[in-house]
Enzyme design. Structure first.
Site, PDB file in Angstrom:
ATOM      1  N   LEU A 170      54.824  52.463  59.327  1.00  0.00           N
ATOM      2  CA  LEU A 170      55.550  51.834  58.219  1.00  0.00           C
ATOM      3  C   LEU A 170      55.665  52.800  57.043  1.00  0.00           C
ATOM      4  O   LEU A 170      54.957  53.811  56.987  1.00  0.00           O
ATOM      5  CB  LEU A 170      54.816  50.555  57.795  1.00  0.00           C
ATOM      6  CG  LEU A 170      54.619  49.517  58.913  1.00  0.00           C
ATOM      7  CD1 LEU A 170      53.857  48.306  58.390  1.00  0.00           C
ATOM      8  CD2 LEU A 170      55.949  49.090  59.500  1.00  0.00           C
ATOM      9  N   PRO A 171      56.550  52.496  56.070  1.00  0.00           N
ATOM     10  CA  PRO A 171      56.789  53.461  54.989  1.00  0.00           C
ATOM     11  C   PRO A 171      55.569  53.796  54.122  1.00  0.00           C
ATOM     12  O   PRO A 171      55.261  54.971  53.925  1.00  0.00           O
ATOM     13  CB  PRO A 171      57.890  52.794  54.163  1.00  0.00           C
ATOM     14  CG  PRO A 171      58.566  51.835  55.088  1.00  0.00           C
ATOM     15  CD  PRO A 171      57.493  51.362  56.035  1.00  0.00           C
ATOM     16  N   THR A 193      51.853  57.144  56.635  1.00  0.00           N
ATOM     17  CA  THR A 193      51.161  57.940  55.619  1.00  0.00           C
ATOM     18  C   THR A 193      50.953  57.047  54.407  1.00  0.00           C
ATOM     19  O   THR A 193      51.918  56.661  53.748  1.00  0.00           O
ATOM     20  CB  THR A 193      52.000  59.174  55.214  1.00  0.00           C
ATOM     21  OG1 THR A 193      52.299  59.930  56.377  1.00  0.00           O
ATOM     22  CG2 THR A 193      51.230  60.038  54.220  1.00  0.00           C
ATOM     23  N   LYS A 201      46.433  64.544  55.693  1.00  0.00           N
ATOM     24  CA  LYS A 201      47.906  64.456  55.699  1.00  0.00           C
ATOM     25  C   LYS A 201      48.497  64.747  54.317  1.00  0.00           C
ATOM     26  O   LYS A 201      49.499  65.460  54.204  1.00  0.00           O
ATOM     27  CB  LYS A 201      48.305  63.057  56.187  1.00  0.00           C
ATOM     28  CG  LYS A 201      49.769  62.718  56.071  1.00  0.00           C
ATOM     29  CD  LYS A 201      50.643  63.550  56.993  1.00  0.00           C
ATOM     30  CE  LYS A 201      52.118  63.228  56.773  1.00  0.00           C
ATOM     31  NZ  LYS A 201      53.000  64.175  57.457  1.00  0.00           N
ATOM     32  N   LYS A 258      56.572  59.860  47.628  1.00  0.00           N
ATOM     33  CA  LYS A 258      55.394  58.985  47.795  1.00  0.00           C
ATOM     34  C   LYS A 258      54.166  59.832  48.148  1.00  0.00           C
ATOM     35  O   LYS A 258      53.096  59.684  47.564  1.00  0.00           O
ATOM     36  CB  LYS A 258      55.674  57.977  48.914  1.00  0.00           C
ATOM     37  CG  LYS A 258      54.448  57.199  49.362  1.00  0.00           C
ATOM     38  CD  LYS A 258      54.562  56.706  50.814  1.00  0.00           C
ATOM     39  CE  LYS A 258      54.866  57.786  51.791  1.00  0.00           C
ATOM     40  NZ  LYS A 258      54.521  57.600  53.170  1.00  0.00           N
TER      41      LYS A 258
HETATM   42  P1  NAD Z   1      61.615  54.898  58.108  1.00  0.00           P
HETATM   43  O1  NAD Z   1      61.958  54.343  56.788  1.00  0.00           O
HETATM   44  O2  NAD Z   1      62.660  55.570  58.929  1.00  0.00           O
HETATM   45  O3  NAD Z   1      60.976  53.738  59.040  1.00  0.00           O
HETATM   46  C1  NAD Z   1      60.091  52.760  58.586  1.00  0.00           C
HETATM   47  C2  NAD Z   1      60.469  51.447  59.269  1.00  0.00           C
HETATM   48  O4  NAD Z   1      59.497  50.433  58.942  1.00  0.00           O
HETATM   49  C3  NAD Z   1      61.835  50.907  58.834  1.00  0.00           C
HETATM   50  O5  NAD Z   1      62.667  50.782  59.976  1.00  0.00           O
HETATM   51  C4  NAD Z   1      61.501  49.559  58.193  1.00  0.00           C
HETATM   52  O6  NAD Z   1      62.486  48.559  58.446  1.00  0.00           O
HETATM   53  C5  NAD Z   1      60.201  49.212  58.902  1.00  0.00           C
HETATM   54  N1  NAD Z   1      59.356  48.222  58.226  1.00  0.00           N
HETATM   55  C6  NAD Z   1      58.969  48.166  56.925  1.00  0.00           C
HETATM   56  N2  NAD Z   1      58.135  47.121  56.733  1.00  0.00           N
HETATM   57  C7  NAD Z   1      57.990  46.508  57.933  1.00  0.00           C
HETATM   58  C8  NAD Z   1      57.254  45.389  58.394  1.00  0.00           C
HETATM   59  N3  NAD Z   1      56.482  44.663  57.578  1.00  0.00           N
HETATM   60  N4  NAD Z   1      57.342  45.042  59.695  1.00  0.00           N
HETATM   61  C9  NAD Z   1      58.118  45.748  60.540  1.00  0.00           C
HETATM   62  N5  NAD Z   1      58.835  46.827  60.174  1.00  0.00           N
HETATM   63  C10 NAD Z   1      58.782  47.198  58.884  1.00  0.00           C
HETATM   64  O7  NAD Z   1      60.374  55.862  57.865  1.00  0.00           O
HETATM   65  P2  NAD Z   1      59.838  57.037  58.829  1.00  0.00           P
HETATM   66  O8  NAD Z   1      60.538  58.303  58.482  1.00  0.00           O
HETATM   67  O9  NAD Z   1      59.816  56.536  60.236  1.00  0.00           O
HETATM   68  O10 NAD Z   1      58.344  57.163  58.266  1.00  0.00           O
HETATM   69  C11 NAD Z   1      57.320  56.228  58.585  1.00  0.00           C
HETATM   70  C12 NAD Z   1      56.000  56.774  58.051  1.00  0.00           C
HETATM   71  O11 NAD Z   1      55.736  58.042  58.661  1.00  0.00           O
HETATM   72  C13 NAD Z   1      55.983  57.016  56.528  1.00  0.00           C
HETATM   73  O12 NAD Z   1      54.722  56.685  56.022  1.00  0.00           O
HETATM   74  C14 NAD Z   1      56.258  58.504  56.413  1.00  0.00           C
HETATM   75  O13 NAD Z   1      55.722  59.039  55.208  1.00  0.00           O
HETATM   76  C15 NAD Z   1      55.572  59.039  57.650  1.00  0.00           C
HETATM   77  N6  NAD Z   1      56.100  60.298  58.208  1.00  0.00           N
HETATM   78  C16 NAD Z   1      57.429  60.514  58.314  1.00  0.00           C
HETATM   79  C17 NAD Z   1      57.881  61.723  58.850  1.00  0.00           C
HETATM   80  C18 NAD Z   1      59.369  62.020  59.004  1.00  0.00           C
HETATM   81  O14 NAD Z   1      59.703  63.191  59.290  1.00  0.00           O
HETATM   82  N7  NAD Z   1      60.267  61.071  58.847  1.00  0.00           N
HETATM   83  C19 NAD Z   1      56.975  62.683  59.295  1.00  0.00           C
HETATM   84  C20 NAD Z   1      55.609  62.416  59.207  1.00  0.00           C
HETATM   85  C21 NAD Z   1      55.193  61.214  58.652  1.00  0.00           C
END
Ligand code: NAD
Length: 297
Positions: free
Chosen positions: A64-65, A98, A173, A248
């Site tokens: 999740l975000p 994260t 991280k 964030k």
């Molecule tokens: P994203 O915004 O693409 O995906 C997050 C998803 O969570 C969304 O689809 C949203 O609808 C869903 N969501 C939110 N609340 C929810 C709930 N209560 N129940 C179900 N679904 C819910 O984000 P992302 O890029 O996939 O990143 C996710 C996490 O991973 C973050 O913490 C980010 O910092 C971390 N991260 C991202 C990357 C990257 O390259 N994108 C790399 C490493 C870590």
């Protein structure tokens, strides 16, 4: 064994698919219908709610975000009970989002009270790593819980580190992402300087990649459009790792630095740069769009 996967965004979607392709029975859920539809089209079973996805699951994975989303999912939001209340004793919870280490510890404590194992397992490697199944996992929690998780983590990643007790994965991280934010801003600035002097960004990038300025941004994620075919910069900065997610993480690093009185001057500076970039309207674009601060495009 049945796995629930909550959060099917840029990272969670391909991670869930890798488990599905490895033969696990995965039930996914996301609040976003387009995210669910995309994964359903690729063969993933989608549940109508997180609770239904987790029904009878031996393992729950979340991606999740940010901290509030994870806390609301597992502990409830005042209106709805959290998912922990619906899980049986003995369930393993792997949170790969994260988030603040303090939130991981809070959820882990509530999980332990219900005899549920919890590990924080944030990742590095970007969406490319999530798709290829080559992520790096930084795990905080009991060694025994990590061993339970390991076979699943190995289907999604190629490096698995035990950083320490619950929350230690998150601390590792944010150290990594503070450095990444600095490297991406610095790489953007260096290429912009070269281009302003008439250099070809591709040639300059290759020179620096093989020189002492070489880093992950130059290696895998060049911020200049057209230099790297598959990088977000060459796709209008769509997808990838959002500016607001990087902001964030840089905020988490600064909160942590304040708490332990650590000196992180570059981390503070670069958080300010990403905050200004987000305010300028680029929050939803990939974080490599920070190059727009130093280049008109
Ligand atoms: P994203 O915004 O693409 O995906 C997050 C998803 O969570 C969304 O689809 C949203 O609808 C869903 N969501 C939110 N609340 C929810 C709930 N209560 N129940 C179900 N679904 C819910 O984000 P992302 O890029 O996939 O990143 C996710 C996490 O991973 C973050 O913490 C980010 O910092 C971390 N991260 C991202 C990357 C990257 O390259 N994108 C790399 C490493 C870590």
């Amino acid at each position: 064994m049945h796995i629930a996967f909550i959060g099917l965004g840029n990272m969670g979607g391909p991670m869930a698919l890798n488990l599905h392709k490895a033969g696990y029975s995965v039930r996914g859920f996301d609040l976003s219908k387009p995210a669910c539809d995309k994964l359903a089209a690729e063969g993933l079973v989608i549940a109508p709610s997180a609770t239904e996805a987790a029904q009878g699951a031996a393992v729950v994975i979340s991606m999740l975000p940010a901290s509030p989303h994870v806390e609301a999912l597992y502990l409830g939001d005042g209106r709805q009970p959290g998912l922990l209340a619906a899980l049986s004793a003995g369930t393993l919870v792997i949170d790969s989002s994260t988030i603040a280490a303090a939130t991981s510890r809070k959820v882990a404590e509530a999980a332990a009270a219900r005899q549920i194992d919890f590990i924080d397992a944030p990742v590095s490697g970007g969406t490319g790593g999530a798709i290829a199944g080559t992520l790096t996992f930084m795990v905080g929690g009991e060694a025994a819980a990590l061993e339970r998780a390991r076979p699943l983590l190995e289907k999604m990643g190629s490096n698995i580190f035990h950083a320490g007790a619950v929350g230690a994965g998150q601390t590792a991280k944010i150290c990594n992402n503070m450095l990444l934010g600095i490297l991406m801003a610095g790489t953007s600035e260096a290429i912009a300087l070269g281009v302003a002097n008439g250099l070809d960004p591709k040639v300059l990038s290759e020179i620096m990649r093989r020189s002492s300025g070489g880093n992950w941004a130059l290696e895998k994620y060049n911020p200049w459009p057209g230099v790297m075919e598959n990088a977000p910069a060459s796709k209008g900065y769509a997808g990838g790792f959002g500016t607001d997610l990087m902001l964030k993480d840089l905020g988490l690093a600064q909160e942590n630095a304040t708490a332990v009185k650590a000196a992180t001057p570059l981390g503070g500076l670069v958080r300010g740069l990403y905050a200004a970039h987000s305010l300028a309207g680029y929050g939803a674009q990939d974080f490599s769009s920070i190059v727009k601060l130093v280049h008109k495009g």
